[in-house]
Scaffold this motif. Structure first.
Motif, short mmCIF file in Angstrom:
data_model
loop_
_atom_site.label_atom_id
_atom_site.label_comp_id
_atom_site.label_asym_id
_atom_site.label_seq_id
_atom_site.Cartn_x
_atom_site.Cartn_y
_atom_site.Cartn_z
N GLU A 1 -1.57 -12.99 -1.26
CA GLU A 1 -0.24 -13.25 -0.81
C GLU A 1 0.24 -12.59 0.78
O GLU A 1 -0.50 -11.71 1.04
N PRO A 2 1.17 -13.07 1.42
CA PRO A 2 1.25 -12.73 2.72
C PRO A 2 1.93 -11.42 2.75
O PRO A 2 1.52 -10.53 3.65
N GLY A 3 2.60 -10.95 1.72
CA GLY A 3 3.22 -9.70 1.64
C GLY A 3 1.93 -8.57 1.30
O GLY A 3 1.96 -7.50 1.87
N LEU A 4 0.90 -8.88 0.53
CA LEU A 4 -0.22 -8.29 0.25
C LEU A 4 -0.81 -7.78 1.50
O LEU A 4 -1.32 -6.75 1.66
N VAL A 5 -1.11 -9.10 2.29
CA VAL A 5 -1.76 -8.79 3.68
C VAL A 5 -0.95 -7.76 4.51
O VAL A 5 -1.67 -7.12 5.21
N ARG A 6 0.22 -7.87 4.78
CA ARG A 6 1.27 -7.08 5.52
C ARG A 6 1.00 -5.73 5.16
O ARG A 6 0.62 -4.91 5.78
N LEU A 7 1.01 -5.40 3.87
CA LEU A 7 0.83 -4.08 3.06
C LEU A 7 -0.71 -3.47 3.46
O LEU A 7 -0.74 -2.24 3.96
N LEU A 8 -1.71 -4.34 3.18
CA LEU A 8 -3.11 -3.79 3.56
C LEU A 8 -3.40 -3.34 5.09
O LEU A 8 -3.60 -2.51 5.58
N ASP B 1 -0.56 -2.53 7.03
CA ASP B 1 0.23 -1.48 7.45
C ASP B 1 -0.68 -0.21 6.96
O ASP B 1 -0.43 1.10 7.34
N LEU B 2 -1.19 -0.33 5.70
CA LEU B 2 -1.79 1.00 4.98
C LEU B 2 -3.31 1.17 5.74
O LEU B 2 -3.84 2.10 5.65
N GLY B 3 -3.64 0.28 6.75
CA GLY B 3 -4.81 0.50 7.30
C GLY B 3 -6.18 0.12 6.45
O GLY B 3 -7.23 0.93 6.67
N VAL B 4 -5.85 -0.75 5.45
CA VAL B 4 -6.92 -1.03 4.68
C VAL B 4 -7.89 -2.16 5.26
O VAL B 4 -7.37 -3.31 5.13
N GLY B 5 -8.92 -1.84 6.26
CA GLY B 5 -9.55 -2.84 6.97
C GLY B 5 -10.57 -3.48 6.20
O GLY B 5 -10.94 -4.76 6.57
N GLU B 6 -11.19 -2.95 5.41
CA GLU B 6 -12.37 -3.42 4.27
C GLU B 6 -12.01 -3.99 3.23
O GLU B 6 -11.22 -3.53 2.40
N ARG B 7 -11.96 -5.60 3.19
CA ARG B 7 -11.27 -6.19 2.23
C ARG B 7 -12.53 -7.11 1.46
O ARG B 7 -13.30 -7.74 2.37
N LEU C 1 -11.88 -13.23 -9.91
CA LEU C 1 -11.90 -12.83 -11.41
C LEU C 1 -10.56 -12.32 -11.85
O LEU C 1 -10.46 -12.79 -13.03
N LEU C 2 -9.97 -11.48 -11.14
CA LEU C 2 -8.76 -11.23 -11.72
C LEU C 2 -7.67 -11.33 -10.58
O LEU C 2 -7.34 -10.51 -9.66
N PRO C 3 -7.19 -12.63 -10.50
CA PRO C 3 -6.37 -13.05 -8.98
C PRO C 3 -5.09 -12.38 -9.09
O PRO C 3 -4.20 -12.49 -8.14
N TRP C 4 -4.68 -11.68 -10.00
CA TRP C 4 -3.39 -11.07 -10.20
C TRP C 4 -3.38 -9.74 -9.72
O TRP C 4 -2.44 -9.03 -9.83
N LEU C 5 -4.68 -9.07 -9.44
CA LEU C 5 -5.05 -7.77 -9.17
C LEU C 5 -5.62 -7.52 -8.00
O LEU C 5 -6.40 -8.21 -7.69
N ALA C 6 -5.13 -6.52 -7.12
CA ALA C 6 -5.61 -5.87 -6.08
C ALA C 6 -6.01 -4.47 -6.08
O ALA C 6 -5.04 -3.56 -6.66
N LEU C 7 -6.89 -4.00 -5.90
CA LEU C 7 -7.62 -2.44 -6.42
C LEU C 7 -8.03 -1.96 -4.58
O LEU C 7 -8.38 -2.45 -3.78
N LEU C 8 -7.41 -0.90 -4.53
CA LEU C 8 -7.84 0.10 -3.26
C LEU C 8 -8.66 1.11 -3.47
O LEU C 8 -8.16 2.24 -4.48
N ASP C 9 -9.91 1.36 -3.03
CA ASP C 9 -10.60 2.41 -3.27
C ASP C 9 -10.07 3.49 -2.27
O ASP C 9 -10.53 3.41 -0.88
N LEU C 10 -9.65 4.64 -2.80
CA LEU C 10 -9.03 5.68 -1.71
C LEU C 10 -10.09 6.62 -1.47
O LEU C 10 -10.96 6.74 -2.45
N PRO C 11 -10.03 7.31 -0.26
CA PRO C 11 -10.72 8.55 -0.12
C PRO C 11 -10.63 9.51 -1.26
O PRO C 11 -9.66 9.58 -1.77
#
Length: 468
Positions: A95-102, A104-110, A115-125
């Motif tokens: 979704e566009p909102g998810l792209v903007r969030l990523l 802004d959060l600096g999540v460059g590697e995507r 498999l789970l199109p309703w889920l986005a996982l962020l692997d944090l430091p």
């Protein structure tokens, strides 16, 4: 729901704009930051559940993401720290909102997934990373996602750094937490049960009243991952966490609104009109009588009293815009422009006074001449003396009466003159002082009205949240 949240944020922005010239920036700026964060967070809300995977070194965060994905998408290993930058495992068509969030959060590697199109996982430091920037990244990301998967390994499940630095301070977000006890393949069944019970007690002490704990083995030594389907089921059950996010954002706004509207700048009315009219008219009467000092004192006392009554930033604005120099200037202008420094001409005596006094004087002179003639002729002086005394008394009496008359008439003229000055002086004081005071109070009233609109917007948002 989102429209109601944005309406509340817009109302809050209007309050902040109206209060900008009244409230101390040190008080207002943190509130404005909170509102800006809510606006930013609301801009990302969509249908995708955004979950951050957080935990200490060696807890198995990357392995958990790989197990959920069914393939290796995140590097895992024993290096400390392995995860240097946030990684996003996201829907292939985000979704566009998810792209903007990523962004802004600096999540460059995507990595895209179907498999789970309703889920986005962020692997944090790692939360216990020795790299300071990594810890800052974790702390910045956690409040801005929908859900946090706290991955805990059996050796560090009681790690105080994790509990005291992250879970306890962020306990207000507890409804958005899922705790994953990883590496259970290394434990005996009864040990797992005791460890889960122990962990639950610790989490309750941290401020998480009813923690959700899922036991998994994301990368067991033998066989396929364990408990992953259970975790997916929990995540599916948490799909309504968006409502929790809305509720949390509404709570953030409500708390910020309480902080703002509790300031004296947003309290009730101050009864300005009657008190100002009284002070202004009294000062005008004093100034009309020529008492400039007392007039200034009365007006300065009113300004100080008004500032003390309203308090806060409004008091500062009042004292800055209507200080003693402004009051002195207003009194000077009113005194000069109204002509209060002029005194009326003394009242003239009635028209009959002059002829009567001349007649009395002429009679007195005639009485003197008469007396002289009577003295030479040896006649009685009683008649001339009586006439002279009467005429002299008349002349003096009329003079005394005229002096008293003119004094009374002059006082009446002066009082009338002063009464006539009161209204124009009041108008001048209104122009040079009243308008300034009203300007400050009008800004205060505008901020208060905006705060009322904010209360209504928040009430509507809470009503919608309660009805879902």
């Amino acid at each position: 729901m989102r429209s109601d949240l944005m309406a509340a944020v817009d109302a809050f922005d209007r309050v902040i704009a109206a209060a900008r010239e009244l409230v101390d920036p040190e008080v207002l700026d943190p509130i404005a930051v909170t509102v800006r964060r809510v606006r930013d967070r609301a801009g990302y809300l969509g249908e995708t559940l955004v979950a951050a995977v957080a935990g200490g070194t060696g807890s198995g965060k990357s392995s958990l993401i790989n197990a959920l994905a069914g393939e290796e998408v995140a590097r895992s290993g024993g290096m400390r720290p392995t995860t240097g930058e946030p990684l996003g495992w996201i829907p292939a068509n985000p979704e566009p909102g998810l792209v903007r969030l990523l962004d802004d959060l600096g999540v460059g590697e995507r990595v895209g997934q179907d498999l789970l199109p309703w889920l986005a996982l962020l692997d944090l430091p790692d939360t216990d990373s020795v790299v300071v920037d990594h810890r800052h990244t974790v702390e910045a990301l956690l409040p801005r996602v929908d859900l946090v998967l706290w991955v805990i390994d059996p050796e560090k499940y009681q790690d105080r750094a994790l509990h005291s630095r992250y879970i306890e301070p962020l306990a207000a977000y507890h409804r958005q937490f899922v705790f994953v006890l990883n590496q259970i393949d290394r434990l005996e069944p009864d040990t797992i049960e005791r460890m889960v019970s122990d962990l639950r007690q610790t989490l309750v002490a941290d401020g998480v009243p009813d923690p959700t704990i899922v036991c998994v083995a994301a990368d067991p030594a033998v066989g396929p991952p364990i408990g992953i389907d259970d975790l997916v089921g929990v995540l599916e059950a948490k799909a309504d966490v968006k409502e929790v996010v809305y509720a949390k954002l509404a709570t953030d706004l409500r708390e910020a609104a309480k902080d703002l509207t509790s300031l004296p700048d947003f309290s009730g009315g101050v009864g300005f009109e009657p008190s100002w009219t009284e002070a202004r008219d009294e000062a005008a009467r004093l100034l009309a009588s020529g008492d400039r000092r007392r007039s200034e004192t009365r007006l300065e006392a009113f300004v100080d009293s008004l500032a003390d009554q309203v308090g806060g930033g409004v008091a500062v604005a009042i004292r800055e815009e209507v200080g003693s120099d402004v009051v002195a200037h207003a009194v000077e202008v009113a005194y000069e422009a109204s002509g209060a420094y002029r005194t009326p001409e003394p009242a003239p005596p009635p028209g009959w006074v002059r002829p009567v006094r001349w007649i009395a004087l002429a009679v007195f002179v005639a009485a003197v001449v008469w007396g002289i003639d009577s003295l030479r002729a040896g006649r009685d002086l009683l008649g001339p003396a009586l006439v002279g005394l009467v005429s002299l008394a008349a002349w003096i009496g009329v003079g005394v009466w005229v002096s008293s008359y003119r004094s009374r008439a002059t006082r009446r003229l002066l009082l009338e003159h002063q009464r006539e000055l009161i209204e124009p002086i009041s108008r001048l004081l209104e122009t040079h002082l009243g308008k300034r005071l009203r300007g400050v109070l009008r800004r205060r009233a505008g901020a208060t009205a905006a705060a009322t609109e904010l209360d209504l917007a928040l009430a509507e948002l809470e009503r919608r949240l309660g009805g879902r």
